[in-house]
Motif scaffolding. Structure first.
Motif, short mmCIF file in Angstrom:
data_model
loop_
_atom_site.label_atom_id
_atom_site.label_comp_id
_atom_site.label_asym_id
_atom_site.label_seq_id
_atom_site.Cartn_x
_atom_site.Cartn_y
_atom_site.Cartn_z
N LEU A 160 10.50 2.04 -13.33
CA LEU A 160 9.06 1.84 -13.40
C LEU A 160 8.61 0.51 -12.81
N LEU A 161 9.54 -0.42 -12.63
CA LEU A 161 9.20 -1.70 -12.02
C LEU A 161 9.13 -1.63 -10.50
N LEU A 162 9.72 -0.60 -9.91
CA LEU A 162 9.83 -0.55 -8.46
C LEU A 162 8.48 -0.51 -7.74
N PRO A 163 7.47 0.26 -8.21
CA PRO A 163 6.18 0.24 -7.49
C PRO A 163 5.52 -1.13 -7.42
N LEU A 164 5.82 -2.02 -8.37
CA LEU A 164 5.26 -3.37 -8.33
C LEU A 164 6.07 -4.28 -7.41
N LEU A 165 7.39 -4.23 -7.51
CA LEU A 165 8.23 -5.13 -6.72
C LEU A 165 8.38 -4.66 -5.28
N PHE A 166 8.29 -3.38 -5.05
CA PHE A 166 8.39 -2.84 -3.70
C PHE A 166 7.23 -1.88 -3.46
N PRO A 167 6.02 -2.42 -3.38
CA PRO A 167 4.84 -1.55 -3.27
C PRO A 167 4.80 -0.83 -1.93
N SER A 168 4.21 0.34 -1.96
CA SER A 168 4.01 1.09 -0.72
C SER A 168 2.80 0.53 0.00
N VAL A 169 3.00 0.06 1.22
CA VAL A 169 1.92 -0.54 2.02
C VAL A 169 1.25 0.55 2.83
N SER A 170 -0.07 0.60 2.75
CA SER A 170 -0.83 1.60 3.50
C SER A 170 -0.69 1.33 5.00
N ARG A 171 -0.26 2.34 5.74
CA ARG A 171 -0.05 2.20 7.18
C ARG A 171 -0.70 3.37 7.91
N PRO A 172 -1.08 3.13 9.16
CA PRO A 172 -1.65 4.24 9.94
C PRO A 172 -0.56 5.24 10.36
N LEU A 173 -0.98 6.39 10.81
CA LEU A 173 -0.05 7.40 11.27
C LEU A 173 0.58 6.97 12.59
N GLN A 174 1.65 7.68 12.98
CA GLN A 174 2.30 7.41 14.26
C GLN A 174 1.29 7.58 15.40
N GLY A 175 1.26 6.58 16.28
CA GLY A 175 0.34 6.62 17.41
C GLY A 175 -1.02 6.05 17.11
N ARG A 176 -1.29 5.62 15.89
CA ARG A 176 -2.58 5.01 15.54
C ARG A 176 -2.40 3.53 15.22
#
Length: 770
Positions: A508-524
């Motif tokens: 349960l600690l992983l989303p805080l320590l390794f958050p998912s960064v919002s990124r554009p799709l391939q080619g954007r």
């Protein structure tokens, strides 16, 4: 019976957690509940609790949740009503005010808090809006002679406090809420400043004690003694704070709740000793009640010396709860005392929940009470070691959420620093402060011993073995859900739950320590135009890489924003021009992030960098980045800025013009610049979806010449240009950084969409005033 106790007072943590949850929900919401709705909800919740007396836990929690949200909304409406009206922003005022707290005077001037006692001159409505209200104050280039508690006559210009302008940036509007400041003001030179009355009050006493410490020890050696004795951290340098953050010790230097509890305990021991010397006192006053009152008075006095900071208020509230129930011949456990203290703070001042001090102070006590409820001996070494582990690990989610950092050496450093500072340095500093009134020489001796003890610890931290870890692990700005999951994970990992559940808690600690960064799709590609003072920086993000165009000024604001956005490595760093506003932050960026490739500005030649000139290009994740200007050989001996074109896989174009003129644009390949008189011949041509980024002096001309759909200035335009700035052109002004990303398809063509950082945050306190 001297120490008998009556019925125990019961208050479970569930209703308090629900109440605080309601407060938090309203504080983080995009808008406040309507005033009539908040009053109705609070009335229904209180009525349900009084008349229905629900016995089901879920019903009690629901009523507490509703009352917390409604009460926070009422406080929010009151704060917005007291905020400086937008009609008074920027207007000159002549006021009489008193400085509060400990104003900090540095090389750039003075900053601190002040309470306006009377508005002497100003526009209509100024007196009604500001008389008796607190403001955060700045005096640029002056103020070194101001002492806490002094009264002054000053002319100032007030503004509405601004919210955060960048990801991970300082939110002045939120801070103003927590400090109950209705405006931010700067001193002007319209009238000669006049000191009306000398310093007085508790803040003046704190300043005199801090001055006595500096006189006895010197400012450099006495800086930590003053911080621990009276909460004066003005002497600490940026390097001091950097080392404290590196080892996770900032909570120990400012007067903490533990120190207040220590002083309160000394008050109780003093009463016990007095009752032991004179047993007849027990016939007049029961010892438990006398000890509780002594605890309260001692803690209250020390909290006053600390300026009534939030951690000290929490401890004083807990001591007050114990004193109250003791006077009622009842008793209360540590968790019940904490629950009552937290509920009191959240009800009287819900904005305290916006500050890290509340969570660090209350969270540490809560985790200790949750994990180590059976400790009865203060000299149990095993229990002491467990307490250090619990405190360090339990506060990890709070530290990461507020400061976006995790001190890797924190648990080990706290193992040594907590007992050394709390049991050696703080008692010596306080004994010296008490001795100042009757024996100044003894006070200087005790302060010198405290400084020597602190110097020894500081020397050891400076020689910390690298094998034991060190430095900071930075995390991206987390979502509220990631923080909530991390707190739940800590509760699962720490005792009293069994070992079989601790693996789930660590997950349960992983989303805080390794958050998912919002990124554009391939080619954007997406872009962040940061809002920096006196400088420009633009972050381009593809599916897996980051490109930084310019680095902003030397202040380091760009680094903080990049860390909050989750940047770990920079694939390409581009310099478009050689001025300080675009290159001042190079050293900080290079120290904070590994950089794989560099394109240097015209006229510059750093080692290992490639010139940013026509013909230079790079493809990242289907996004084509190319330099179209200047020519490899500058014309007329003057190199024009580097002009970039970024083209995604769907044909959208993002141009970075820097400060280049339209004369440069007309000579760029593929620019399709409109010529005078040629509109009819190009009316049927398909122009690709374009957005232009550049300096305020160039971006509007480039947008018109290239028929771009959007224009974004890389910095706020100056006052003269701002008066004529078109409404459809964006700039990082009051709304903060600008986010630009690909929009959805419209009639076969896809374009760009823009949002401001303030709009993405959606906090209700970012309004423009009452």
């Amino acid at each position: 019976m001297d120490d008998g106790q009556g019925r125990p007072l019961r208050l479970g943590p569930l209703p308090v957690a629900a109440f605080c949850g309601g407060v938090l929900w309203q504080l983080q919401a995009g808008a406040l509940l309507p005033l009539a709705v908040a009053i109705a909800v609070l009335g229904l919740a209180v009525g349900g609790a009084v008349f229905l007396r629900p016995r089901l836990a879920w019903a009690v929690a629901l009523l507490a949740l509703a009352s917390g949200a409604a009460l926070a909304a009422l406080h929010g409406h009151r704060a917005l009503a007291q905020r400086l009206p937008a009609t008074l922003a920027g207007e000159g005022l002549l006021v009489e005010l008193r400085f509060e707290g400990l104003p900090e005077a540095g090389e750039h001037g003075l900053r601190g808090l002040a309470r306006i006692e009377r508005v002497l001159a100003g526009p209509p409505g100024a007196a009604e809006a500001l008389d008796g209200r607190r403001v955060s104050l700045r005096w640029h280039g002056h103020g070194q002679g101001v002492r806490p508690g002094e009264r002054w006559r000053l002319s100032l210009v007030a503004e509405v406090p601004e919210g955060a302008r960048n990801p991970g940036g300082f939110d002045a509007a939120r801070q103003a809420l927590a400090l109950r400041a209705v405006a931010s003001a700067s001193i002007s030179s319209a009238q000669m400043p006049l000191r009306l009355a000398p310093a007085s009050g508790m803040d003046a006493l704190r300043d005199r004690i801090a001055s006595a410490i500096a006189t006895a020890l010197g400012e450099a050696r006495g800086r930590f003694v003053a911080a621990l004795a009276v909460g004066d951290t003005r002497g600490l340098s940026a390097a001091d704070w950097e080392r404290l953050r590196q080892f996770g010790l900032t909570h120990l230097i400012a007067i903490s709740g533990f120190h207040v509890g220590l002083v309160a305990g000394l008050g109780a021991w003093a009463v016990r000793g007095l009752w032991w010397i004179a047993p007849g006192l027990a016939q007049r006053w029961r010892r438990p009640q006398a000890a509780a009152l002594a605890c309260l008075l001692a803690g209250l006095g020390y909290a006053a010396l600390a300026g009534f900071s939030l951690p000290t208020l929490r401890t004083v509230a807990m001591v007050g709860v114990v004193a109250l129930v003791s006077s009622l011949r009842s008793h209360v456990g540590p968790m019940q005392a904490l629950a009552l203290a937290v509920a009191s703070i959240a009800a009287l001042d819900p904005f305290a929940l916006l500050l890290p001090g509340f969570w660090l102070s209350c969270g540490g006590v809560a985790w200790l009470a949750w994990s180590l409820p059976g400790i009865t001996s203060a000299v149990d070494l095993r229990a002491f070691l467990r307490a250090q582990w619990v405190a360090s690990f339990g506060l990890l989610p709070i530290t990461a959420a507020f400061f976006l950092q995790v001190p890797l050496a924190g648990p080990l450093a706290n193992l040594v620093a907590i007992p050394w500072i709390s049991l050696v340095v703080v008692p010596l500093a306080l004994l010296g402060t008490l001795a100042l009134a009757f024996a100044p020489g003894l006070a200087g001796l005790l302060w010198g011993m405290a400084a020597a003890a602190m110097d020894a610890l500081w020397w050891g931290l400076g020689r910390w073995p690298p094998a034991l870890g060190g430095g900071l692990y930075w995390v991206a700005e987390p979502s509220p859900w990631a923080v909530a999951l991390a707190l739940l994970g800590v509760a699962v990992v720490l005792p009293p739950l069994g070992w079989r559940w601790r693996g789930m808690g660590a997950v349960l600690l992983l989303p805080l320590l390794f958050p998912s960064v919002s990124r554009p799709l391939q080619g954007r590609v997406e872009a962040w135009v940061l809002a920096l003072p006196r400088g420009e920086a633009v972050l381009l993000r593809t599916a897996r890489h980051e490109v930084l165009v310019d680095t902003g000024p030397a202040g380091g604001e760009a680094v903080a924003a990049l860390r909050a956005l989750g940047v770990r490595e920079i694939a390409l760093r581009i310099e478009t021009a050689g001025n300080a506003g675009r290159l001042g932050g190079v050293a900080r960026v290079e120290a904070a992030f590994p950089v794989r490739e560099r394109w240097h500005a015209p006229g510059q030649a750093p080692a290992g960098a490639l010139p940013c000139e026509r013909g230079r290009s790079l493809v990242l994740d289907g996004v084509h980045i190319e330099a179209l200007a200047p020519l490899p050989v500058a014309r007329h001996g003057v190199a024009s800025p580097c002009v970039l074109r970024v083209r995604d896989g769907e044909g959208r174009e993002l141009w970075h013009a820097s400060e280049a003129s339209v004369w440069t644009a007309r000579r760029l390949p593929g620019a399709d610049v409109r010529q005078v008189g040629a509109d009819a011949s190009r009316s049927m041509e398909r122009v690709p979806a374009r957005a232009v980024i550049g300096g305020p002096g160039a971006v509007l001309a480039w947008q018109q010449a290239m028929e771009a759909s959007h224009a974004v200035a890389t910095r706020r335009p100056g006052p003269a240009r701002l008066r004529h700035w078109p409404a459809d052109a964006w700039h990082p002004g009051r709304e903060g950084a600008v986010y630009l990303a690909a929009a959805g398809s419209v009639e076969g063509e896809s374009g760009w969409r823009l949002r401001s950082w303030r709009a993405l945050q959606g906090h209700w306190w970012n309004g423009q005033g009452g």
